[in-house]
Design a protein around this motif. Structure first.
Motif, PDB file in Angstrom:
ATOM      1  N   ILE A  24       0.838  -1.204   0.000  1.00 47.15           N
ATOM      2  CA  ILE A  24       0.000   0.000   0.000  1.00 47.15           C
ATOM      3  C   ILE A  24       0.874   1.256   0.000  1.00 47.15           C
ATOM      4  N   THR A  25       1.930   1.241   0.804  1.00 48.06           N
ATOM      5  CA  THR A  25       2.859   2.378   0.849  1.00 48.06           C
ATOM      6  C   THR A  25       3.482   2.607  -0.528  1.00 48.06           C
ATOM      7  N   THR A  26       3.888   1.529  -1.183  1.00 48.08           N
ATOM      8  CA  THR A  26       4.452   1.635  -2.526  1.00 48.08           C
ATOM      9  C   THR A  26       3.451   2.266  -3.488  1.00 48.08           C
ATOM     10  N   PHE A  27       2.228   1.771  -3.447  1.00 49.29           N
ATOM     11  CA  PHE A  27       1.174   2.273  -4.330  1.00 49.29           C
ATOM     12  C   PHE A  27       0.964   3.772  -4.132  1.00 49.29           C
ATOM     13  N   VAL A  28       0.861   4.199  -2.881  1.00 47.10           N
ATOM     14  CA  VAL A  28       0.637   5.621  -2.580  1.00 47.10           C
ATOM     15  C   VAL A  28       1.826   6.465  -3.039  1.00 47.10           C
ATOM     16  N   LEU A  29       3.034   6.023  -2.718  1.00 43.80           N
ATOM     17  CA  LEU A  29       4.222   6.791  -3.107  1.00 43.80           C
ATOM     18  C   LEU A  29       4.406   6.834  -4.625  1.00 43.80           C
ATOM     19  N   LEU A  30       4.053   5.746  -5.315  1.00 44.91           N
ATOM     20  CA  LEU A  30       4.152   5.755  -6.779  1.00 44.91           C
ATOM     21  C   LEU A  30       3.128   6.698  -7.414  1.00 44.91           C
ATOM     22  N   ILE A  31       1.955   6.784  -6.822  1.00 47.99           N
ATOM     23  CA  ILE A  31       0.959   7.746  -7.327  1.00 47.99           C
ATOM     24  C   ILE A  31       1.473   9.173  -7.147  1.00 47.99           C
ATOM     25  N   ILE A  32       2.025   9.456  -5.978  1.00 44.37           N
ATOM     26  CA  ILE A  32       2.588  10.791  -5.727  1.00 44.37           C
ATOM     27  C   ILE A  32       3.709  11.079  -6.724  1.00 44.37           C
ATOM     28  N   PHE A  33       4.594  10.112  -6.938  1.00 42.27           N
ATOM     29  CA  PHE A  33       5.694  10.288  -7.881  1.00 42.27           C
ATOM     30  C   PHE A  33       5.171  10.483  -9.304  1.00 42.27           C
ATOM     31  N   SER A  34       4.129   9.766  -9.667  1.00 45.56           N
ATOM     32  CA  SER A  34       3.529   9.912 -10.998  1.00 45.56           C
ATOM     33  C   SER A  34       2.984  11.314 -11.214  1.00 45.56           C
ATOM     34  N   VAL A  35       2.342  11.852 -10.192  1.00 43.93           N
ATOM     35  CA  VAL A  35       1.818  13.216 -10.284  1.00 43.93           C
ATOM     36  C   VAL A  35       2.972  14.204 -10.441  1.00 43.93           C
ATOM     37  N   ILE A  36       4.028  13.997  -9.664  1.00 45.98           N
ATOM     38  CA  ILE A  36       5.206  14.870  -9.766  1.00 45.98           C
ATOM     39  C   ILE A  36       5.794  14.781 -11.175  1.00 45.98           C
ATOM     40  N   LEU A  37       5.913  13.575 -11.720  1.00 43.24           N
ATOM     41  CA  LEU A  37       6.450  13.407 -13.082  1.00 43.24           C
ATOM     42  C   LEU A  37       5.582  14.092 -14.123  1.00 43.24           C
ATOM     43  N   THR A  38       4.268  14.046 -13.912  1.00 42.61           N
ATOM     44  CA  THR A  38       3.337  14.636 -14.866  1.00 42.61           C
ATOM     45  C   THR A  38       3.478  16.151 -14.937  1.00 42.61           C
ATOM     46  N   TYR A  39       3.684  16.784 -13.809  1.00 42.67           N
ATOM     47  CA  TYR A  39       3.666  18.244 -13.757  1.00 42.67           C
ATOM     48  C   TYR A  39       5.040  18.900 -13.643  1.00 42.67           C
ATOM     49  N   THR A  40       6.094  18.133 -13.780  1.00 46.05           N
ATOM     50  CA  THR A  40       7.443  18.711 -13.745  1.00 46.05           C
ATOM     51  C   THR A  40       8.250  18.180 -14.927  1.00 46.05           C
ATOM     52  N   ASN A  41       9.440  18.701 -15.070  1.00 43.39           N
ATOM     53  CA  ASN A  41      10.330  18.275 -16.153  1.00 43.39           C
ATOM     54  C   ASN A  41      11.466  17.402 -15.622  1.00 43.39           C
ATOM     55  N   ILE A  42      11.145  16.452 -14.779  1.00 46.58           N
ATOM     56  CA  ILE A  42      12.164  15.558 -14.225  1.00 46.58           C
ATOM     57  C   ILE A  42      12.697  14.655 -15.337  1.00 46.58           C
ATOM     58  N   GLU A  43      14.014  14.456 -15.336  1.00 46.11           N
ATOM     59  CA  GLU A  43      14.644  13.619 -16.361  1.00 46.11           C
ATOM     60  C   GLU A  43      14.290  12.146 -16.148  1.00 46.11           C
ATOM     61  N   VAL A  46      16.076   9.604 -13.615  1.00 44.17           N
ATOM     62  CA  VAL A  46      15.767   9.660 -12.186  1.00 44.17           C
ATOM     63  C   VAL A  46      14.725   8.602 -11.786  1.00 44.17           C
ATOM     64  N   ILE A  47      13.980   8.102 -12.754  1.00 45.70           N
ATOM     65  CA  ILE A  47      12.848   7.224 -12.461  1.00 45.70           C
ATOM     66  C   ILE A  47      13.276   5.938 -11.740  1.00 45.70           C
ATOM     67  N   ASN A  48      14.249   5.207 -12.268  1.00 45.26           N
ATOM     68  CA  ASN A  48      14.657   3.941 -11.631  1.00 45.26           C
ATOM     69  C   ASN A  48      15.186   4.117 -10.210  1.00 45.26           C
ATOM     70  N   PRO A  49      16.075   5.095  -9.959  1.00 42.92           N
ATOM     71  CA  PRO A  49      16.522   5.276  -8.575  1.00 42.92           C
ATOM     72  C   PRO A  49      15.375   5.652  -7.617  1.00 42.92           C
ATOM     73  N   VAL A  50      14.420   6.445  -8.080  1.00 43.87           N
ATOM     74  CA  VAL A  50      13.296   6.821  -7.225  1.00 43.87           C
ATOM     75  C   VAL A  50      12.418   5.600  -6.939  1.00 43.87           C
ATOM     76  N   ILE A  51      12.200   4.766  -7.936  1.00 46.38           N
ATOM     77  CA  ILE A  51      11.419   3.549  -7.719  1.00 46.38           C
ATOM     78  C   ILE A  51      12.138   2.632  -6.733  1.00 46.38           C
ATOM     79  N   MET A  52      13.453   2.535  -6.839  1.00 47.38           N
ATOM     80  CA  MET A  52      14.246   1.734  -5.893  1.00 47.38           C
ATOM     81  C   MET A  52      14.108   2.299  -4.476  1.00 47.38           C
ATOM     82  N   LEU A  53      14.162   3.617  -4.354  1.00 50.30           N
ATOM     83  CA  LEU A  53      14.016   4.268  -3.054  1.00 50.30           C
ATOM     84  C   LEU A  53      12.620   4.044  -2.474  1.00 50.30           C
ATOM     85  N   ILE A  54      11.600   4.169  -3.314  1.00 47.71           N
ATOM     86  CA  ILE A  54      10.225   3.929  -2.872  1.00 47.71           C
ATOM     87  C   ILE A  54      10.070   2.490  -2.378  1.00 47.71           C
TER      88      ILE A  54
END
Length: 128
Positions: A24-43, A46-54
């Motif tokens: 559940i924590t993973t799901f919530v954090l991935l949704i938050i990260f998805s929203v951040i990716l949608t509205y920012t210009n993140i390279e 960065v995606i794989n390290p953030v998923i590993m951290l999540i």
């Protein structure tokens, strides 16, 4: 005999709660990260390290919570939480993605899951 069975049931129940909490924590954090990716210009790099951290944070939380009530065998129970979590994630991934394969990234993720499960187990057992 019944007391031993009762203790086993408590361990299994808490491990299941830990895995559920981590998922559940993973799901919530991935949704938050998805929203951040949608509205920012993140390279993209960065995606794989953030998923590993999540993943690591989620397993640490789930494993810690699982072992608070068990109070023993934190290394083993934490590793089990991490192992079941990553197995569940990979089963879901293989069902959703027919081209799923085991590669170096997958092996690193499995090792991370077990290591952070063990660390969470140690933390959980030592909580007062």
């Amino acid at each position: 005999m019944e007391n031993l069975q009762s203790k086993k049931n408590i361990v299994i129940k808490n491990i299941a709660k830990g895995v559920g909490t981590a998922l559940i924590t993973t799901f919530v954090l991935l949704i938050i990260f998805s929203v951040i990716l949608t509205y920012t210009n993140i390279e993209e790099k960065v995606i794989n390290p953030v998923i590993m951290l999540i993943t690591a944070i989620s397993i640490l939380i789930g494993s810690s919570l699982a072992n608070i009530k068990i109070k023993k065998n934190g290394l083993l129970n934490g590793g089990i939480v991490g192992g079941i979590y990553i197995l569940t994630i990979y089963l879901i991934s293989s069902i959703l993605n027919w081209k799923f394969s085991l590669n170096i990234q997958s092996i690193i993720m499995i090792a991370t899951a077990i290591i952070f499960g063990v660390l969470g187990g140690i933390i959980g057992v030592n909580q007062k």
